[in-house]
Design a protein around this motif. Structure first.
Motif, PDB file in Angstrom:
ATOM      1  N   VAL A  30       0.845  -1.206   0.000  1.00 49.18           N
ATOM      2  CA  VAL A  30       0.000   0.000   0.000  1.00 49.18           C
ATOM      3  C   VAL A  30       0.874   1.247   0.000  1.00 49.18           C
ATOM      4  O   VAL A  30       0.618   2.195  -0.752  1.00 49.18           O
ATOM      5  CB  VAL A  30      -0.981  -0.002   1.193  1.00 49.18           C
ATOM      6  CG1 VAL A  30      -1.695   1.340   1.321  1.00 49.18           C
ATOM      7  CG2 VAL A  30      -1.994  -1.128   1.053  1.00 49.18           C
TER       8      VAL A  30
ATOM      9  N   GLU B  46       0.729   3.991  -3.008  1.00 42.89           N
ATOM     10  CA  GLU B  46       0.265   5.355  -2.728  1.00 42.89           C
ATOM     11  C   GLU B  46       1.410   6.363  -2.639  1.00 42.89           C
ATOM     12  O   GLU B  46       1.158   7.562  -2.542  1.00 42.89           O
ATOM     13  CB  GLU B  46      -0.556   5.377  -1.436  1.00 42.89           C
ATOM     14  CG  GLU B  46      -1.734   4.422  -1.411  1.00 42.89           C
ATOM     15  CD  GLU B  46      -2.734   4.606  -2.538  1.00 42.89           C
ATOM     16  OE1 GLU B  46      -2.749   5.682  -3.191  1.00 42.89           O
ATOM     17  OE2 GLU B  46      -3.500   3.673  -2.788  1.00 42.89           O
TER      18      GLU B  46
ATOM     19  N   TYR C   8      -8.070   6.130   4.970  1.00 44.22           N
ATOM     20  CA  TYR C   8      -7.612   5.278   3.869  1.00 44.22           C
ATOM     21  C   TYR C   8      -8.114   5.828   2.534  1.00 44.22           C
ATOM     22  O   TYR C   8      -7.404   5.803   1.532  1.00 44.22           O
ATOM     23  CB  TYR C   8      -8.065   3.834   4.085  1.00 44.22           C
ATOM     24  CG  TYR C   8      -7.513   2.842   3.095  1.00 44.22           C
ATOM     25  CD1 TYR C   8      -6.294   3.045   2.454  1.00 44.22           C
ATOM     26  CD2 TYR C   8      -8.217   1.688   2.791  1.00 44.22           C
ATOM     27  CE1 TYR C   8      -5.789   2.115   1.555  1.00 44.22           C
ATOM     28  CE2 TYR C   8      -7.719   0.755   1.892  1.00 44.22           C
ATOM     29  CZ  TYR C   8      -6.504   0.978   1.272  1.00 44.22           C
ATOM     30  OH  TYR C   8      -6.013   0.064   0.372  1.00 44.22           O
TER      31      TYR C   8
ATOM     32  N   LEU D   1      -5.939   8.739   1.577  1.00 46.14           N
ATOM     33  CA  LEU D   1      -4.635   8.276   1.119  1.00 46.14           C
ATOM     34  C   LEU D   1      -4.660   7.913  -0.368  1.00 46.14           C
ATOM     35  O   LEU D   1      -3.656   8.059  -1.062  1.00 46.14           O
ATOM     36  CB  LEU D   1      -4.214   7.051   1.948  1.00 46.14           C
ATOM     37  CG  LEU D   1      -2.801   6.535   1.772  1.00 46.14           C
ATOM     38  CD1 LEU D   1      -1.807   7.514   2.384  1.00 46.14           C
ATOM     39  CD2 LEU D   1      -2.666   5.167   2.404  1.00 46.14           C
ATOM     40  N   GLN D   2      -5.816   7.493  -0.871  1.00 49.96           N
ATOM     41  CA  GLN D   2      -5.938   7.037  -2.245  1.00 49.96           C
ATOM     42  C   GLN D   2      -6.344   8.132  -3.238  1.00 49.96           C
ATOM     43  O   GLN D   2      -6.299   7.918  -4.448  1.00 49.96           O
ATOM     44  CB  GLN D   2      -6.960   5.892  -2.318  1.00 49.96           C
ATOM     45  CG  GLN D   2      -6.581   4.689  -1.480  1.00 49.96           C
ATOM     46  CD  GLN D   2      -7.598   3.588  -1.599  1.00 49.96           C
ATOM     47  OE1 GLN D   2      -7.779   3.020  -2.678  1.00 49.96           O
ATOM     48  NE2 GLN D   2      -8.278   3.276  -0.498  1.00 49.96           N
TER      49      GLN D   2
ATOM     50  N   ASN E 166      -5.082  11.027  -4.357  1.00 54.96           N
ATOM     51  CA  ASN E 166      -4.122  11.508  -5.362  1.00 54.96           C
ATOM     52  C   ASN E 166      -3.919  10.491  -6.477  1.00 54.96           C
ATOM     53  O   ASN E 166      -3.879  10.850  -7.655  1.00 54.96           O
ATOM     54  CB  ASN E 166      -2.784  11.857  -4.709  1.00 54.96           C
ATOM     55  CG  ASN E 166      -2.880  13.097  -3.853  1.00 54.96           C
ATOM     56  OD1 ASN E 166      -3.692  13.976  -4.098  1.00 54.96           O
ATOM     57  ND2 ASN E 166      -2.060  13.166  -2.828  1.00 54.96           N
ATOM     58  N   ARG E 167      -3.789   9.222  -6.126  1.00 60.10           N
ATOM     59  CA  ARG E 167      -3.589   8.175  -7.140  1.00 60.10           C
ATOM     60  C   ARG E 167      -4.790   8.080  -8.071  1.00 60.10           C
ATOM     61  O   ARG E 167      -4.642   8.063  -9.291  1.00 60.10           O
ATOM     62  CB  ARG E 167      -3.348   6.816  -6.467  1.00 60.10           C
ATOM     63  CG  ARG E 167      -3.352   5.657  -7.454  1.00 60.10           C
ATOM     64  CD  ARG E 167      -3.192   4.304  -6.797  1.00 60.10           C
ATOM     65  NE  ARG E 167      -3.986   4.073  -5.612  1.00 60.10           N
ATOM     66  CZ  ARG E 167      -5.248   3.644  -5.615  1.00 60.10           C
ATOM     67  NH1 ARG E 167      -5.893   3.450  -6.757  1.00 60.10           N
ATOM     68  NH2 ARG E 167      -5.882   3.413  -4.484  1.00 60.10           N
TER      69      ARG E 167
END
Length: 183
Positions: free
Chosen positions: A102, A106, A133, A136-137, A139-140
């Protein structure tokens, strides 16, 4: 013979009341008051039924928000936890491997990876992740989809749910509805 007749009538009455009337009344009430829930909380994308927002799914590819790991591989017929205890060396090794994966995906440090990104839920079918969580995702997913970070953050916000009754549980993001909104 008289007792047999009474027993047969009682059986018939209870069969009609509890086996036919009660289920029909409950089905009707649930259809009227809780139509979406009574029909499985179905999620539609472009008019096509694609999922239930009550059951998590595995999403492959960097363009999707990822759910928490599933010991059942998101198979509704095999709903279960891993049965590993918190000190099990296999579980600890698996958590460390997931944390590294992860963090690499990320582009963050391993310390920034939330617990729900590396541990499975008790049922193995949980569609929810923590807001941390999901954040955290963002931007991707924005980069992979060619969207602005603000647009993706808005979708996350729209699919974030608060505590039940204002004080029970933790806030969560439903990944199934979030990815449906992305689709």
């Amino acid at each position: 013979m008289r007792q047999f007749g009474v027993a047969a009538r009682v059986l018939l009455v209870f069969t009609v009341v509890l086996g036919i009337a009660y289920p029909l009344v409950m089905t009707g009430v649930s259809q009227l008051l809780f139509h979406g829930n009574a029909n499985g909380s179905i999620v539609k994308v472009n008019g096509k039924e694609v999922a239930s927002d009550l059951i998590g799914q595995s999403y492959e590819g960097a363009q999707w928000f990822h759910t928490r790991p599933s010991a059942a591989k998101y198979d509704g017929k095999a709903s279960a936890a891993s049965q590993y205890g918190p000190n099990n060396p296999e579980l600890l090794k698996l958590i460390e491997e997931r944390r590294k994966q992860v963090a690499a995906l990320e582009g963050v440090s391993e310390q920034q990876v939330p617990v729900d990104a590396v541990t499975a839920s008790g049922s193995g079918l949980d569609p929810a992740i923590s807001p941390a969580y999901a954040a955290l995702q963002v931007n991707r997913v924005a980069r992979e989809r060619g969207l602005s970070v603000a647009q993706v953050q808005q979708l996350v916000q729209e699919n974030t749910h608060g505590r039940a009754l204002g004080f029970l549980g933790e806030p969560y993001v439903n990944v199934v509805t979030l990815n449906a909104a992305l689709a």
